[in-house]
Design a protein around this motif. Structure first.
Motif, PDB file in Angstrom:
ATOM      1  N   ILE A   6       5.033 -16.203  53.515  1.00 48.38           N
ATOM      2  CA  ILE A   6       3.673 -15.800  53.132  1.00 48.38           C
ATOM      3  C   ILE A   6       3.138 -14.751  54.097  1.00 48.38           C
ATOM      4  CG2 ILE A   6       1.289 -16.607  52.914  1.00 48.38           C
ATOM      5  CD1 ILE A   6       2.384 -19.238  51.850  1.00 48.38           C
ATOM      6  N   SER A   7       3.432 -14.903  55.382  1.00 51.21           N
ATOM      7  CA  SER A   7       2.977 -13.925  56.376  1.00 51.21           C
ATOM      8  C   SER A   7       3.589 -12.553  56.104  1.00 51.21           C
ATOM      9  CB  SER A   7       3.349 -14.392  57.784  1.00 51.21           C
ATOM     10  OG  SER A   7       2.686 -15.601  58.110  1.00 51.21           O
ATOM     11  N   GLN A   9       4.755 -11.458  53.198  1.00 52.48           N
ATOM     12  CA  GLN A   9       4.194 -10.956  51.947  1.00 52.48           C
ATOM     13  C   GLN A   9       2.811 -10.338  52.164  1.00 52.48           C
ATOM     14  OE1 GLN A   9       4.971 -14.634  49.375  1.00 52.48           O
ATOM     15  NE2 GLN A   9       5.216 -12.976  47.898  1.00 52.48           N
ATOM     16  N   LEU A  10       1.949 -11.054  52.863  1.00 52.19           N
ATOM     17  CA  LEU A  10       0.591 -10.552  53.079  1.00 52.19           C
ATOM     18  C   LEU A  10       0.600  -9.329  53.987  1.00 52.19           C
ATOM     19  CD1 LEU A  10      -1.399 -13.898  53.485  1.00 52.19           C
ATOM     20  CD2 LEU A  10      -1.235 -12.416  51.476  1.00 52.19           C
ATOM     21  N   GLY A  11       1.497  -9.311  54.969  1.00 53.57           N
ATOM     22  CA  GLY A  11       1.592  -8.148  55.841  1.00 53.57           C
ATOM     23  C   GLY A  11       2.037  -6.906  55.079  1.00 53.57           C
ATOM     24  N   LEU A  13       1.728  -6.429  51.815  1.00 54.38           N
ATOM     25  CA  LEU A  13       0.654  -6.059  50.891  1.00 54.38           C
ATOM     26  C   LEU A  13      -0.455  -5.324  51.626  1.00 54.38           C
ATOM     27  CD1 LEU A  13      -0.554  -6.165  48.045  1.00 54.38           C
ATOM     28  CD2 LEU A  13      -1.569  -8.383  48.637  1.00 54.38           C
ATOM     29  N   ALA A  14      -0.778  -5.774  52.838  1.00 53.17           N
ATOM     30  CA  ALA A  14      -1.794  -5.083  53.641  1.00 53.17           C
ATOM     31  C   ALA A  14      -1.360  -3.657  53.960  1.00 53.17           C
ATOM     32  CB  ALA A  14      -2.062  -5.859  54.931  1.00 53.17           C
ATOM     33  N   TYR A  78       9.735 -11.121  48.947  1.00 50.99           N
ATOM     34  CA  TYR A  78       9.027 -10.892  50.201  1.00 50.99           C
ATOM     35  C   TYR A  78       8.284  -9.558  50.278  1.00 50.99           C
ATOM     36  CZ  TYR A  78      11.637 -14.820  52.272  1.00 50.99           C
ATOM     37  OH  TYR A  78      12.153 -16.056  52.564  1.00 50.99           O
ATOM     38  N   PRO A  81       4.985  -5.324  46.455  1.00 41.22           N
ATOM     39  CA  PRO A  81       3.524  -5.506  46.452  1.00 41.22           C
ATOM     40  C   PRO A  81       3.004  -6.093  45.144  1.00 41.22           C
ATOM     41  CG  PRO A  81       4.106  -3.168  46.327  1.00 41.22           C
ATOM     42  CD  PRO A  81       5.362  -3.912  46.636  1.00 41.22           C
ATOM     43  N   THR A  84       3.608  -9.852  45.191  1.00 44.79           N
ATOM     44  CA  THR A  84       2.641 -10.560  46.035  1.00 44.79           C
ATOM     45  C   THR A  84       1.286 -10.659  45.347  1.00 44.79           C
ATOM     46  OG1 THR A  84       3.768  -9.781  48.028  1.00 44.79           O
ATOM     47  CG2 THR A  84       1.529 -10.595  48.295  1.00 44.79           C
ATOM     48  N   ASP A  87       1.560 -13.440  42.970  1.00 41.04           N
ATOM     49  CA  ASP A  87       1.500 -14.732  43.667  1.00 41.04           C
ATOM     50  C   ASP A  87       0.058 -15.109  43.996  1.00 41.04           C
ATOM     51  OD1 ASP A  87       4.152 -15.396  43.614  1.00 41.04           O
ATOM     52  OD2 ASP A  87       4.618 -14.603  45.598  1.00 41.04           O
ATOM     53  N   CYS A  88      -0.740 -14.098  44.365  1.00 38.67           N
ATOM     54  CA  CYS A  88      -2.160 -14.360  44.658  1.00 38.67           C
ATOM     55  C   CYS A  88      -2.876 -14.849  43.405  1.00 38.67           C
ATOM     56  CB  CYS A  88      -2.826 -13.104  45.197  1.00 38.67           C
ATOM     57  SG  CYS A  88      -2.242 -12.579  46.825  1.00 38.67           S
TER      58      CYS A  88
END
Length: 481
Positions: A6-7, A9-11, A13-14, A78, A81, A84, A87-88
């Protein structure tokens, strides 16, 4: 492992969202804002096959290919974008979409892959209709960036918040622009998201051709899922897998579909699942030869029909392309339709085309002078183009490139029709292409375009006070590299 995944993925996407906002003047000159499109093997291979050329700028795609050969479909689990984002939304829709039940649709993404690459083989690009990175890029420009810009603009009118958002208001990344196909592009993203109601990661499992390409490569990955004899056949791993990579027999794995997300090992009550080097029992996905051949023939047929165009291309005499655009035939084949140039355009003059350049030209960039002319001191569109359909030109060279020629409609021009003095087109023209003279028997000076001086930037059309504009740009005389 769930926290690490998750970290990551979010990184990622950011980073993706940051690059979407950085894709603006002047940030894009110093940052690789086209990074994700250059990592995309599906769109990149499609462009190179259609254009019949090797685009060395797209070498980062080898990183994704390499990861697939070693780790399987890890990019989808992973680093994608769009994945992810889905997934959100799955978290929002939790419990509303089935987790399984559509196994027969797994082959569809492969058929899309075969069909679109077959069309590319005969010179017609269609990957932009299905490419997930492409969809994410266009969504980032017309939805995320514009939504944030509207929010910042609105907060500026709230007492007590104006001082906080003032630095953002001066940042060109937060400038609100009009994009003619915004609603249409947002609807496409909305449809992809709506499929989460049907099944978790429906798009990724059954429709994504990039996922299909990575899955084919991932079948030979040595780092794989293994199940030992402690397995009690409880089926929890099968339910937990978001890509249906666990076979009907939990001991078997569809290696091409597995993203190495570790969800299955996390729910196993017997700790019977591990991931390590070495092949394990697999379950192949069967795609009928006739069906696969049918998709290839359909792609070829579409490509043959689409390529039956004039030598110059269907849009060469109808639309104005950005400075640095290559010849129309090559442009249509090479452009990935990611919209990066549209998002980078300083004035908002670059827009996505719909049918102006024919069906084959859908979503390619066109310069719409009324929306905003080509800024004299900006050459970002060539800088951010991942496939070099728009060549990067040094500023001095770009200023000399002719993209079209302005024409005056004397029935609309204030000087010609109403005998009123108006010098706006002359004042805004950076190349001195508008000449004001009074002919025999004329009471006032009237504008005339000097075709040999006009570069077709459209700034005159943008600022013309009449509606519709009395001066407009045509692609006549354009320089195509």
């Amino acid at each position: 492992m769930r926290g690490l995944r998750i970290s990551i993925q979010l990184g990622v996407l950011a980073l993706f969202i940051f690059l979407v906002f950085a894709n603006s003047y002047p940030s894009a000159f110093n940052l690789p804002v086209d990074l994700f499109m250059r990592l995309d093997p599906y769109a990149s291979v499609g462009a190179m096959v259609a254009a019949r050329t090797l685009i060395t700028r797209l070498w980062p795609l080898l990183l994704v290919v390499g990861s697939a050969l070693v780790l399987g479909r890890v990019f989808c689990g992973y680093f994608c974008p769009l994945g992810t984002m889905l997934d959100c939304f799955s978290g929002v829709f939790r419990g509303k979409g089935k987790s399984r039940g559509f196994k027969r649709l797994h082959a569809v993404k492969y058929l899309i892959l075969f069909g679109t690459l077959a069309a590319a083989a005969v010179g017609v690009s269609t990957t932009h209709f299905f490419d997930p990175i492409n969809i994410a890029e266009r969504t980032g420009i017309v939805l995320i960036r514009q939504g944030a810009s509207l929010l910042v603009l609105g907060m500026g009118y709230v007492p007590g918040l104006a001082g906080l958002v003032e630095p953002l208001e001066s940042n060109l990344a937060f400038e609100v622009r009009f994009y003619n196909l915004s609603v249409f592009l947002v609807l496409i993203f909305g449809c992809v998201v709506a499929l989460e109601f049907v099944s978790r990661r429906f798009w990724c499992r059954y429709l994504c051709p990039l996922g299909a390409m990575i899955s084919l490569l991932g079948r030979v990955a040595p780092f794989a899922r293994k199940v030992n004899s402690d397995c009690n056949l409880c089926g929890k791993c099968e339910t937990a897998c978001p890509f249906e990579a666990v076979g009907d027999d939990p001991h078997k794995t569809r290696h091409g579909e597995c993203t190495r997300c570790y969800r299955c090992s996390g729910v196993c009550p017997q700790d019977a699942i591990s991931f390590r080097v070495g092949r394990s029992c697999g379950e192949d996905l069967s795609i009928g030869r006739r069906v696969a051949m049918g998709s290839i023939l359909a792609g070829v047929a579409y490509g043959v029909v689409g390529s039956g165009r004039s030598e110059g291309g269907p849009g060469s005499d109808k639309v104005v392309r950005p400075p640095g655009a290559i010849s129309e035939r090559e442009f249509l084949a090479t452009c990935t339709r990611c919209g990066a140039c549209v998002g980078a355009c300083l004035t908002g003059g670059l827009q996505h085309s719909f049918l102006e350049a024919g069906v084959e030209g859908i979503w390619t960039p066109v310069l719409v002078g009324r929306a905003g002319g080509c800024e004299w001191e900006c050459n970002l569109c060539g800088k951010v183009c991942n496939s070099r359909a728009i060549r990067y030109l040094p500023l001095e060279e770009k200023k000399e490139v002719k993209v079209g020629t302005a024409v005056i409609d004397t029935h609309l021009c204030l000087a010609w029709q109403e005998e009123r003095l108006c010098y706006i087109c002359d004042e805004i023209c950076p190349s001195g292409a508008v000449d004001f003279t009074a002919g025999e028997g004329e009471a006032i000076e009237k504008p005339r375009v000097l075709p040999e001086e006009c570069i077709g930037c459209g700034l005159c059309e943008w600022k013309c006070p009449t509606s519709p504009a009395a001066i407009y740009v045509t692609p006549k005389g354009a320089d195509r590299l």
